[in-house]
Design a protein around this motif. Structure first.
Motif, PDB file in Angstrom:
ATOM      1  N   GLU A 687       2.377   1.193  13.010  1.00 36.84           N
ATOM      2  CA  GLU A 687       1.873   1.386  11.576  1.00 36.84           C
ATOM      3  C   GLU A 687       2.984   1.491  10.649  1.00 36.84           C
ATOM      4  OE1 GLU A 687      -2.430   2.296  10.071  1.00 36.84           O
ATOM      5  OE2 GLU A 687      -1.241   4.142   9.961  1.00 36.84           O
ATOM      6  N   VAL A 688       2.998   0.864   9.512  1.00 37.55           N
ATOM      7  CA  VAL A 688       4.058   1.227   8.597  1.00 37.55           C
ATOM      8  C   VAL A 688       3.194   0.955   7.262  1.00 37.55           C
ATOM      9  CG1 VAL A 688       6.177   0.537   7.392  1.00 37.55           C
ATOM     10  CG2 VAL A 688       5.901   0.445   9.798  1.00 37.55           C
ATOM     11  N   LYS A 689       3.376   1.962   6.496  1.00 39.75           N
ATOM     12  CA  LYS A 689       2.717   2.137   4.999  1.00 39.75           C
ATOM     13  C   LYS A 689       3.863   2.402   3.922  1.00 39.75           C
ATOM     14  CE  LYS A 689      -2.106   3.245   6.592  1.00 39.75           C
ATOM     15  NZ  LYS A 689      -3.260   4.190   6.171  1.00 39.75           N
ATOM     16  N   ARG A 690       4.048   1.665   3.019  1.00 40.60           N
ATOM     17  CA  ARG A 690       4.615   1.971   1.916  1.00 40.60           C
ATOM     18  C   ARG A 690       4.024   1.989   0.549  1.00 40.60           C
ATOM     19  NH1 ARG A 690      10.119   0.290   3.507  1.00 40.60           N
ATOM     20  NH2 ARG A 690      10.123  -0.791   5.605  1.00 40.60           N
ATOM     21  N   ASP A 691       4.708   2.649  -0.336  1.00 42.46           N
ATOM     22  CA  ASP A 691       4.236   2.733  -1.635  1.00 42.46           C
ATOM     23  C   ASP A 691       4.996   1.813  -2.601  1.00 42.46           C
ATOM     24  OD1 ASP A 691       3.490   3.488  -4.193  1.00 42.46           O
ATOM     25  OD2 ASP A 691       3.689   5.582  -3.947  1.00 42.46           O
ATOM     26  N   GLN A 692       4.411   0.514  -2.812  1.00 41.06           N
ATOM     27  CA  GLN A 692       5.194  -0.378  -3.668  1.00 41.06           C
ATOM     28  C   GLN A 692       5.677   0.279  -5.054  1.00 41.06           C
ATOM     29  OE1 GLN A 692       5.701  -4.257  -3.245  1.00 41.06           O
ATOM     30  NE2 GLN A 692       7.035  -3.159  -4.707  1.00 41.06           N
ATOM     31  N   ALA A 693       5.175   1.210  -5.650  1.00 45.40           N
ATOM     32  CA  ALA A 693       5.518   1.905  -6.844  1.00 45.40           C
ATOM     33  C   ALA A 693       6.813   2.545  -6.976  1.00 45.40           C
ATOM     34  CB  ALA A 693       4.510   2.871  -7.426  1.00 45.40           C
ATOM     35  N   LEU A 694       7.302   2.717  -5.613  1.00 46.11           N
ATOM     36  CA  LEU A 694       8.506   3.374  -5.317  1.00 46.11           C
ATOM     37  C   LEU A 694       9.662   2.372  -4.960  1.00 46.11           C
ATOM     38  CD1 LEU A 694       7.476   6.495  -3.521  1.00 46.11           C
ATOM     39  CD2 LEU A 694       8.075   6.501  -6.021  1.00 46.11           C
ATOM     40  N   TYR A 695       9.370   1.165  -5.014  1.00 48.24           N
ATOM     41  CA  TYR A 695      10.295   0.195  -4.726  1.00 48.24           C
ATOM     42  C   TYR A 695      10.480  -0.989  -5.903  1.00 48.24           C
ATOM     43  CZ  TYR A 695      10.185   1.818   0.021  1.00 48.24           C
ATOM     44  OH  TYR A 695      10.358   2.653   1.087  1.00 48.24           O
ATOM     45  N   VAL A 696      11.565  -1.553  -6.069  1.00 45.35           N
ATOM     46  CA  VAL A 696      11.927  -2.359  -6.983  1.00 45.35           C
ATOM     47  C   VAL A 696      11.394  -3.952  -6.577  1.00 45.35           C
ATOM     48  CG1 VAL A 696      13.596  -3.659  -8.675  1.00 45.35           C
ATOM     49  CG2 VAL A 696      13.666  -1.266  -8.171  1.00 45.35           C
ATOM     50  N   ASP A 697      11.887  -4.150  -5.488  1.00 43.80           N
ATOM     51  CA  ASP A 697      11.512  -5.321  -4.883  1.00 43.80           C
ATOM     52  C   ASP A 697      10.176  -5.300  -3.951  1.00 43.80           C
ATOM     53  OD1 ASP A 697      14.095  -6.429  -5.220  1.00 43.80           O
ATOM     54  OD2 ASP A 697      14.941  -5.774  -3.791  1.00 43.80           O
ATOM     55  N   THR A 698       9.544  -6.529  -3.634  1.00 41.34           N
ATOM     56  CA  THR A 698       8.237  -6.388  -3.186  1.00 41.34           C
ATOM     57  C   THR A 698       8.448  -5.921  -1.741  1.00 41.34           C
ATOM     58  OG1 THR A 698       7.471  -8.278  -4.575  1.00 41.34           O
ATOM     59  CG2 THR A 698       6.282  -7.773  -2.566  1.00 41.34           C
ATOM     60  N   VAL A 699       7.492  -5.204  -1.126  1.00 44.36           N
ATOM     61  CA  VAL A 699       7.691  -4.823   0.161  1.00 44.36           C
ATOM     62  C   VAL A 699       6.117  -4.895   0.646  1.00 44.36           C
ATOM     63  CG1 VAL A 699       9.346  -3.029  -0.080  1.00 44.36           C
ATOM     64  CG2 VAL A 699       7.135  -2.142  -0.385  1.00 44.36           C
ATOM     65  N   ASN A 700       6.009  -5.004   2.077  1.00 44.04           N
ATOM     66  CA  ASN A 700       4.687  -4.861   2.611  1.00 44.04           C
ATOM     67  C   ASN A 700       4.339  -3.493   2.784  1.00 44.04           C
ATOM     68  OD1 ASN A 700       3.365  -7.039   3.899  1.00 44.04           O
ATOM     69  ND2 ASN A 700       4.806  -7.175   5.743  1.00 44.04           N
ATOM     70  N   SER A 727      -3.043  -9.736  29.115  1.00 46.70           N
ATOM     71  CA  SER A 727      -2.171  -9.114  27.736  1.00 46.70           C
ATOM     72  C   SER A 727      -2.960  -9.390  26.588  1.00 46.70           C
ATOM     73  CB  SER A 727      -0.785  -9.290  27.653  1.00 46.70           C
ATOM     74  OG  SER A 727      -0.464 -10.889  27.208  1.00 46.70           O
ATOM     75  N   TYR A 728      -2.874  -8.610  25.708  1.00 53.68           N
ATOM     76  CA  TYR A 728      -3.621  -8.948  24.204  1.00 53.68           C
ATOM     77  C   TYR A 728      -3.001  -8.346  23.110  1.00 53.68           C
ATOM     78  CZ  TYR A 728      -7.474  -9.469  20.576  1.00 53.68           C
ATOM     79  OH  TYR A 728      -8.035  -9.458  19.780  1.00 53.68           O
ATOM     80  N   GLY A 729      -2.577  -9.102  22.098  1.00 58.08           N
ATOM     81  CA  GLY A 729      -2.040  -8.506  20.930  1.00 58.08           C
ATOM     82  C   GLY A 729      -2.580  -8.875  19.619  1.00 58.08           C
ATOM     83  N   ALA A 730      -2.431  -8.110  18.513  1.00 57.38           N
ATOM     84  CA  ALA A 730      -2.869  -8.331  17.353  1.00 57.38           C
ATOM     85  C   ALA A 730      -2.150  -7.722  16.196  1.00 57.38           C
ATOM     86  CB  ALA A 730      -4.428  -8.040  17.177  1.00 57.38           C
ATOM     87  N   PHE A 731      -2.331  -8.135  14.965  1.00 58.24           N
ATOM     88  CA  PHE A 731      -1.348  -7.732  13.967  1.00 58.24           C
ATOM     89  C   PHE A 731      -2.248  -7.953  12.673  1.00 58.24           C
ATOM     90  CE2 PHE A 731      -0.585 -12.140  13.701  1.00 58.24           C
ATOM     91  CZ  PHE A 731      -0.231 -12.378  12.282  1.00 58.24           C
ATOM     92  N   MET A 732      -1.699  -7.190  11.689  1.00 59.18           N
ATOM     93  CA  MET A 732      -1.864  -7.424  10.135  1.00 59.18           C
ATOM     94  C   MET A 732      -1.153  -6.898   9.290  1.00 59.18           C
ATOM     95  SD  MET A 732      -4.412  -4.424   8.521  1.00 59.18           S
ATOM     96  CE  MET A 732      -3.911  -4.837   7.268  1.00 59.18           C
TER      97      MET A 732
END
Length: 756
Positions: A687-700, A727-732
């Motif tokens: 899991e990766v979480k980013r704060d868009q307010a702290l980046y100039v370019d668009t990030v996930n 096997s089973y895999g999932a993403f968002m």
């Protein structure tokens, strides 16, 4: 040079004793010096009579074997008397080498023995025989067995300082073991068809080490011979054994047909209907033939390269270079050590989907050689740069050829050559070079020079033109020179390497080009025999890297102190400070980290890694305070159940907020019902979480994925096996916010090793 980190090395062994001899050996299980006239080595006799490999040392034929003793504690002891008694018997027949171990223990209840998959028992008690069949101190076999008969086998390459022990090789040999009232017994039968050795029917002279791993509060490594602490060539210390006259390999032909079947379904989001893909049915065949004891030929048609177990999940965040994954495919693993060199010019996962493959490996006197030819239906290119790299599919088939040759002059000097060649319709990459290695006493020097010429289609050129120029036919050189010194208390290392911007090694794993780098480093070690903390080491190095145009890329200073202690513990404190170039600017980075692991019991290992400091957030081209915590370990439950876990969480704080948090988990468990049957479950997630307010370019802002795999295996030997799994895999992510887009699949794999 890397700081010393102890690993559960594969070195240990002991020997036998059949029933008429068992009582005498069992009377003395304590530390006693070897007899004054004991010298490891001797003549291995030809056995008379049959021996059943059942772990019971009662066959009369053992009475004619050569008797040896595992007499020395080489670590943590300094060639002191072994704390436990181990008697070994060695003999041979026309077609196999036989070894038996009688390993006594003052407290048999503390013996560590578990049912495990192959090569997964190195933390147990075990015994082993190591064979230098060419007696040239360069390449050897390490065959080990735990008290329940579980096998581990390793190819040892003394010339490869980065990976001297490779457990990917799987030989065909027999073993059995059993626990006894005073310890345990183990028997080996090693067919000569499994080994490579000089041609000719006369006497052989082999280097042999008999070893025992005795893990208690300390991991005691016991050997049949002394191993001086100032030696930088373990294989050079092995005893010398004569015999094996008339050894026969038989027809030495093996045919392994395979059949892999699978079915996959996908969906875009939870609740959507599953879409079925095609059912795949893929037959294949592998053929191996050794026309002489020193040469092996391999061929494969439509090879089965399906992975029955998943790669370790790696989190690709705040990292600009392509990730490295270990090769797991049998055809490429066999004989892989023949193709190693100082630069990684052969990374066989670059041959992604071969229609066929041919390989030859062999040794003759001072000559060692290997060659691979293949047709790859889905090649990929590692696009290198000075600041990052990425993989890109090449939309055409390609022919592949690899050649490696080494000539050994005595025991000190080796000269070699290597070439890798890949050709498509409008694509070509050719690499050729020479190398040398010299070792004498505490001194080792190595060097390699390579030249490449390439031709790329326009879509590949577009991916690297901003960093290294718009050149469809790049060419360039790469070279490296290194000197190392190692004795009882000191290590020293100095090297320099330079890679031109136009250098490409598309069949290798060289992700950074257009730079030159120099390093000097050293280590001091203190031994405190008999103390709770028996070894302390202090390491430091300094390195500097410049881009091809003179721009400073990195200047770094680091140091580490490490200590080995009770409960098989190791702890280190490490610090680093550097100036690093990124996106047109120089940044100051510095951090400290603490690494520790120990075994509070024989069935549990716990470890942790903590790092904190100022690091670059590469997506924002700013520095922040990054912390990373890793918790890892493994546990045994009873004889057959094992679980393992590795959890990593990192966080970057800067500009008054949290720029990102990232978590990755690799966990799993296995249940080994018996030596042949195993059930394995693997769980992975990130899991990766980013704060868009702290980046100039668009990030996930949010990305999450997870996967699970369940595999049942039934293995008669490494060639004859059945695998069935699901096997089973999932993403968002931001573009797919509904949990989850996902994939599920089932597969069945059958292989059969036939020896006519």
């Amino acid at each position: 040079m890397k700081p010393f980190v102890p690993t559960p090395h594969a070195l240990a062994a002991a020997l036998l004793l059949c029933a008429p001899f068992a009582h005498a050996a069992s009377q003395d299980a304590g530390a006693q010096p070897p007899p004054a006239n004991y010298v490891p080595g001797g003549r291995i006799p030809q056995l008379q009579g049959e021996i059943a490999i059942d772990g019971k040392l009662d066959d009369a034929a053992w009475q004619g074997a050569l008797v040896q003793e595992i007499a020395y504690d080489t670590r943590p002891g300094d060639n002191t008397p072994a704390p436990v008694k181990t008697v070994v018997r060695i003999g041979y027949t026309a077609d196999a080498l036989y070894v038996a171990f009688h390993a006594t223990d003052p407290d048999p209840s503390k013996i560590r023995a578990h049912l495990r998959d192959r090569d997964a028992m190195f933390n147990d008690d075990w015994v082993g025989v190591f064979l230098d069949t060419f007696n040239d101190h360069r390449r050897g076999y390490e065959l080990v067995v735990n008290p329940l008969g579980v096998q581990g086998d390793i190819i040892r390459d003394e010339t490869n300082t980065n990976n001297q022990e490779d457990s990917s090789w799987d030989g065909l040999w027999q073993s059995a073991g059993q626990l006894t009232a005073d310890g345990y017994d183990v028997e080996f039968r090693i067919p000569f068809s499994t080994l490579r050795f000089p041609t000719g029917g006369g006497d052989q002279r082999w280097g042999i080490s008999l070893y025992r791993n005795w893990p208690r509060d300390k991991r005691h490594q016991l050997a049949s011979h002394k191993v001086p602490r100032d030696s930088n060539c373990f294989q050079c210390e092995w005893g010398k054994y004569d015999g094996m006259a008339g050894a026969q390999q038989g027809r030495n032909l093996e045919v392994v047909p395979t059949l892999t079947m699978g079915k996959t379904q996908t969906r875009d989001a939870a609740g959507d209907p599953w879409r079925s893909g095609d059912t795949s049915i893929e037959p294949g065949i592998d053929v191996s033939w050794a026309p002489s004891p020193a040469m092996t030929l391999n061929a494969t048609i439509n090879p089965d390269f399906s992975q029955v177990e998943t790669d370790q999940l790696q989190l690709d965040i705040n990292n600009s270079f392509a990730l490295f994954y270990q090769e797991k495919r049998p055809f490429f693993l066999e004989g892989a050590d023949y193709f190693t060199s100082q630069f990684d010019v052969l990374y066989t996962r670059q041959i992604a989907d071969p229609d066929y493959g041919l390989r030859v490996t062999g040794r003759d006197g001072g000559n060692t050689y290997g060659a691979i030819v293949a047709r790859d239906a889905a090649p990929q290119v590692l696009i290198p740069g000075t600041q990052g790299s990425q993989f890109q599919a090449l939309e055409e088939k390609a022919d592949v050829a690899v050649g490696r040759y080494r000539y050994d002059i005595g025991t000190e000097l080796s000269l070699g050559a290597i070439g890798t060649f890949r050709q498509g319709d409008d694509y070509a990459n050719n690499v050729a070079g020479v190398d040398a290695r010299w070792r004498k006493g505490a001194h080792t020097a190595t060097a390699q020079f390579l030249h490449s010429q390439s031709e790329y289609p326009d879509d590949i050129v577009d991916l690297y033109k901003d960093d290294l120029g718009n050149d469809a036919t790049p060419s360039g050189n790469a070279w490296r020179a290194q000197y190392g010194f190692s004795n009882r208390n000191w290590n020293f290392d100095a090297w320099h390497e330079s890679i031109d911007p136009g250098f490409r090694a598309d069949l290798g794993f060289i992700g950074m080009v257009g730079y030159d780098k120099s390093l000097v480093g050293g280590q001091r070690m203190w031994y405190r025999d008999g103390k709770a903390f028996e070894r302390i080491s202090l390491y430091a190095d300094w390195d500097i890297t410049h881009r091809f145009d003179g721009q400073l890329l990195e200047r770094e200073l680091e140091a580490q102190v490490g200590v080995n202690g009770p409960m098989q513990s190791f702890a280190s404190l490490h610090g680093m400070t550097r100036i690093a170039y990124w996106n047109g600017k120089l940044f100051d980075e510095h951090y400290v980290d603490l690494n520790a692991n120990f075994r509070p019991t024989g069935n549990l290992q716990l470890g942790a890694y903590l790092q904190a400091g100022t690091m670059i957030d590469r997506d924002a081209s700013k520095t922040g305070q990054r912390t990373m915590l890793e918790l890892f370990g493994n546990a045994n439950v009873g004889r057959g159940i094992a679980v393992d876990w590795d959890l990593i969480r990192q966080r970057m704080r800067r500009d008054g907020g949290t720029a990102f948090t990232a978590t990755v988990l690799n966990a799993g468990g296995s249940w080994q019902f018996d030596p042949r049957q195993r059930l394995r479950v693997t769980l992975q997630g990130s899991e990766v979480k980013r704060d868009q307010a702290l980046y100039v370019d668009t990030v996930n802002e949010t990305a999450r994925d997870w996967a699970a795999q369940l595999v049942y295996s039934y293995k008669i030997n490494p060639r004859t096996a059945l695998y069935a799994g699901a096997s089973y895999g999932a993403f968002m992510d931001d573009d797919n916010p509904t949990m989850f887009g996902s994939t599920r699949s089932v597969f069945l794999k059958l292989s059969y090793g036939w020896q006519p």
